[in-house]
Design a protein around this motif. Sequence first.
Motif, PDB file in Angstrom:
ATOM      1  N   ARG A 125      29.761 -55.658  30.154  1.00 10.02           N
ATOM      2  CA  ARG A 125      29.430 -54.867  29.129  1.00 10.02           C
ATOM      3  C   ARG A 125      28.081 -54.894  28.550  1.00 10.02           C
ATOM      4  O   ARG A 125      27.455 -54.083  28.003  1.00 10.02           O
ATOM      5  CB  ARG A 125      30.317 -54.883  28.193  1.00 10.02           C
ATOM      6  CG  ARG A 125      31.808 -54.677  28.491  1.00 10.02           C
ATOM      7  CD  ARG A 125      32.905 -55.170  27.468  1.00 10.02           C
ATOM      8  NE  ARG A 125      34.190 -54.642  27.398  1.00 10.02           N
ATOM      9  CZ  ARG A 125      35.148 -55.039  28.456  1.00 10.02           C
ATOM     10  NH1 ARG A 125      34.723 -56.249  29.168  1.00 10.02           N
ATOM     11  NH2 ARG A 125      36.375 -54.551  28.553  1.00 10.02           N
ATOM     12  N   ASP A 128      25.777 -51.698  28.835  1.00  7.14           N
ATOM     13  CA  ASP A 128      26.082 -50.825  27.965  1.00  7.14           C
ATOM     14  C   ASP A 128      25.535 -51.148  26.393  1.00  7.14           C
ATOM     15  O   ASP A 128      25.155 -50.274  25.745  1.00  7.14           O
ATOM     16  CB  ASP A 128      27.561 -50.558  27.671  1.00  7.14           C
ATOM     17  CG  ASP A 128      28.010 -49.892  29.175  1.00  7.14           C
ATOM     18  OD1 ASP A 128      26.881 -49.071  29.932  1.00  7.14           O
ATOM     19  OD2 ASP A 128      29.143 -49.818  29.535  1.00  7.14           O
ATOM     20  N   ASN A 161      30.994 -51.595  21.788  1.00  7.29           N
ATOM     21  CA  ASN A 161      30.886 -51.394  23.138  1.00  7.29           C
ATOM     22  C   ASN A 161      32.032 -52.380  23.905  1.00  7.29           C
ATOM     23  O   ASN A 161      31.878 -52.616  25.215  1.00  7.29           O
ATOM     24  CB  ASN A 161      29.660 -51.686  23.848  1.00  7.29           C
ATOM     25  CG  ASN A 161      28.832 -50.251  23.621  1.00  7.29           C
ATOM     26  OD1 ASN A 161      29.148 -49.370  24.163  1.00  7.29           O
ATOM     27  ND2 ASN A 161      27.798 -50.250  22.723  1.00  7.29           N
ATOM     28  N   ASP A 163      35.278 -52.045  24.206  1.00  8.47           N
ATOM     29  CA  ASP A 163      36.358 -51.381  24.736  1.00  8.47           C
ATOM     30  C   ASP A 163      37.746 -51.794  23.740  1.00  8.47           C
ATOM     31  O   ASP A 163      38.691 -52.259  24.550  1.00  8.47           O
ATOM     32  CB  ASP A 163      36.655 -51.630  26.145  1.00  8.47           C
ATOM     33  CG  ASP A 163      37.664 -50.501  26.682  1.00  8.47           C
ATOM     34  OD1 ASP A 163      37.589 -49.674  26.264  1.00  8.47           O
ATOM     35  OD2 ASP A 163      38.162 -50.932  27.521  1.00  8.47           O
ATOM     36  N   GLU A 165      41.226 -51.263  21.655  1.00  3.02           N
ATOM     37  CA  GLU A 165      42.273 -50.437  21.281  1.00  3.02           C
ATOM     38  C   GLU A 165      42.383 -50.065  19.991  1.00  3.02           C
ATOM     39  O   GLU A 165      42.775 -48.832  19.788  1.00  3.02           O
ATOM     40  CB  GLU A 165      43.619 -51.465  21.766  1.00  3.02           C
ATOM     41  CG  GLU A 165      43.548 -51.741  23.308  1.00  3.02           C
ATOM     42  CD  GLU A 165      44.617 -52.664  23.690  1.00  3.02           C
ATOM     43  OE1 GLU A 165      45.497 -52.213  24.305  1.00  3.02           O
ATOM     44  OE2 GLU A 165      44.848 -53.638  22.932  1.00  3.02           O
ATOM     45  N   LYS A 187      30.006 -41.747  19.868  1.00  2.00           N
ATOM     46  CA  LYS A 187      30.703 -42.832  20.274  1.00  2.00           C
ATOM     47  C   LYS A 187      32.021 -42.882  19.424  1.00  2.00           C
ATOM     48  O   LYS A 187      33.128 -43.113  20.050  1.00  2.00           O
ATOM     49  CB  LYS A 187      30.002 -44.493  20.094  1.00  2.00           C
ATOM     50  CG  LYS A 187      30.623 -45.392  20.649  1.00  2.00           C
ATOM     51  CD  LYS A 187      30.563 -45.451  22.121  1.00  2.00           C
ATOM     52  CE  LYS A 187      31.051 -46.238  22.894  1.00  2.00           C
ATOM     53  NZ  LYS A 187      30.861 -46.486  24.526  1.00  2.00           N
ATOM     54  N   PHE A 191      35.619 -42.294  21.109  1.00  2.99           N
ATOM     55  CA  PHE A 191      37.041 -42.992  20.820  1.00  2.99           C
ATOM     56  C   PHE A 191      38.163 -42.261  20.536  1.00  2.99           C
ATOM     57  O   PHE A 191      39.172 -42.276  20.876  1.00  2.99           O
ATOM     58  CB  PHE A 191      36.813 -44.192  19.711  1.00  2.99           C
ATOM     59  CG  PHE A 191      36.146 -45.574  20.368  1.00  2.99           C
ATOM     60  CD1 PHE A 191      35.109 -45.650  20.928  1.00  2.99           C
ATOM     61  CD2 PHE A 191      36.872 -46.810  19.932  1.00  2.99           C
ATOM     62  CE1 PHE A 191      34.393 -46.686  21.478  1.00  2.99           C
ATOM     63  CE2 PHE A 191      36.400 -47.945  20.452  1.00  2.99           C
ATOM     64  CZ  PHE A 191      35.055 -47.957  21.146  1.00  2.99           C
ATOM     65  N   GLN A 194      39.561 -40.283  23.276  1.00  7.56           N
ATOM     66  CA  GLN A 194      40.240 -41.303  24.221  1.00  7.56           C
ATOM     67  C   GLN A 194      41.734 -41.686  23.729  1.00  7.56           C
ATOM     68  O   GLN A 194      42.510 -42.648  24.226  1.00  7.56           O
ATOM     69  CB  GLN A 194      39.379 -42.542  24.549  1.00  7.56           C
ATOM     70  CG  GLN A 194      38.121 -41.994  25.346  1.00  7.56           C
ATOM     71  CD  GLN A 194      37.375 -43.499  25.547  1.00  7.56           C
ATOM     72  OE1 GLN A 194      37.424 -44.221  24.981  1.00  7.56           O
ATOM     73  NE2 GLN A 194      36.282 -43.176  26.344  1.00  7.56           N
ATOM     74  N   ARG A 196      42.141 -43.579  21.021  1.00  8.09           N
ATOM     75  CA  ARG A 196      42.318 -45.050  20.534  1.00  8.09           C
ATOM     76  C   ARG A 196      42.711 -44.884  18.888  1.00  8.09           C
ATOM     77  O   ARG A 196      42.359 -44.026  18.374  1.00  8.09           O
ATOM     78  CB  ARG A 196      40.653 -45.766  20.524  1.00  8.09           C
ATOM     79  CG  ARG A 196      40.026 -45.703  21.947  1.00  8.09           C
ATOM     80  CD  ARG A 196      40.703 -46.390  22.937  1.00  8.09           C
ATOM     81  NE  ARG A 196      40.074 -46.293  24.092  1.00  8.09           N
ATOM     82  CZ  ARG A 196      39.143 -46.920  24.529  1.00  8.09           C
ATOM     83  NH1 ARG A 196      38.628 -47.976  23.813  1.00  8.09           N
ATOM     84  NH2 ARG A 196      38.601 -47.054  25.739  1.00  8.09           N
TER      85      ARG A 196
END
Length: 418
Positions: A125, A128, A161, A163, A165, A187, A191, A194, A196
């Motif tokens: 990571r 990123d 960054n 990742d 949950e 960003k 999220f 996606q 989250r």
Amino acid sequence: MNEFAIRVKHLEKMYKLYNKPSDRLRETLGLRVPVKEHYALKDVSFDVKRGETVGIIGTNGSGKSTILKIITGVLNPTKGEVEVDGRISALLELGAGFNMEYSGIENVYLNGTMMGFSREEIDARLQDILDFADIGDFVYQPVKSYSSGMFVRLAFAVAINIDPEILIVDEALSVGDVFFQAKCYRKFEEFKAQGRTILFVSHDLSSIARYCDRVILLNKGVKLEEGSPKQMVDMYKQLLVGQDPAKAEEEKPAGQPRENWNSQFQVNPDMLEYGSRLAEIVDFAVLDEKGRCTNTIEKGSTFKIRMKVAFRETIQEPIMAFTFKDIKGTEITGTNTLFEKAAVEHSDAGDVCTVTFTQDMYLQGGEYLLSFGCTGYKDGEFTVFHRLYDACNVTVVSAKNTVGFYDMNSAVEIDCGE
């Protein structure tokens, strides 16, 4: 998979307040000392479903940050319990886990390890994180040499960054310059897209209205209500002016504020005022579409600006005005009774005149300063009778911002046919 990512059950956090520091020591020795109990949270319960974006709002001291710190394990509750199902990334106090003597790179690995990642996972990571922070070769320098902007950029990049949950955010989406803020919001939207789970605290009501599926309203450590963003922002606006939302229906009809309008919302104690005061602005108000005095107006809604002027002497053709400025002092818009061709009929000594400007709010979401003025002619000479510069702030709540200062309220048509 569990339906709920976060469950908060009957949560309480009590702090003991001592009259003097030595009382704390005396209590640890088993001596009785006078103690006042302060509850930062009192019997708070709520659930956050997986994939849901939930906001927490409330006035200062309502317990918003406290509840996030308990959920993330920074604080222990006095009573109650919290269940979390999923890996958390928390943006509470950015960079709180940074070692000022370490370089940026070393702090990335330090924070990643603290969050439970292996070196290999951090390696995957790292690029990123560095790309997001965009601070160049400063990542190899000790963070104590960073500017405040570079510091928060790196801290945010590390937190965002990994990742997670579950993303927990406390007033951290407005860090750095405007370009970095835009990157943070992209960003955040990524999220959300996606699926989250996001729980965040903010005083930025525009962000609350734009991103949240549901909002929890706290006041003095107690959960008042939860519901749609619009409902909760509406109740929050009442709290800001000292009104009890539960008694809102008992208030006077819309458009009829009580005496002393400006006592019902926040006024700038350091406003600049000057003029001859032959005519004096004795009261002013901002009213939302429901007729309530407030500092918060929803973008797209109809609102009123009202001012009351008392004439100490007879005035020829008085002009009442208001102006909006941004927080940098740039005048954005405004008008007056002369522009609007609204003549004041009675302006003799002893008269009192109330002027109400009604308009739609299409300024972009953000913070503005409102000024008032009364000018006119005395013995044929133009005279400033009374001006109130930066009399109060107005927060515009927006679920959609465009470019520039105001929204042109465009209607868009797209034809993809042949």
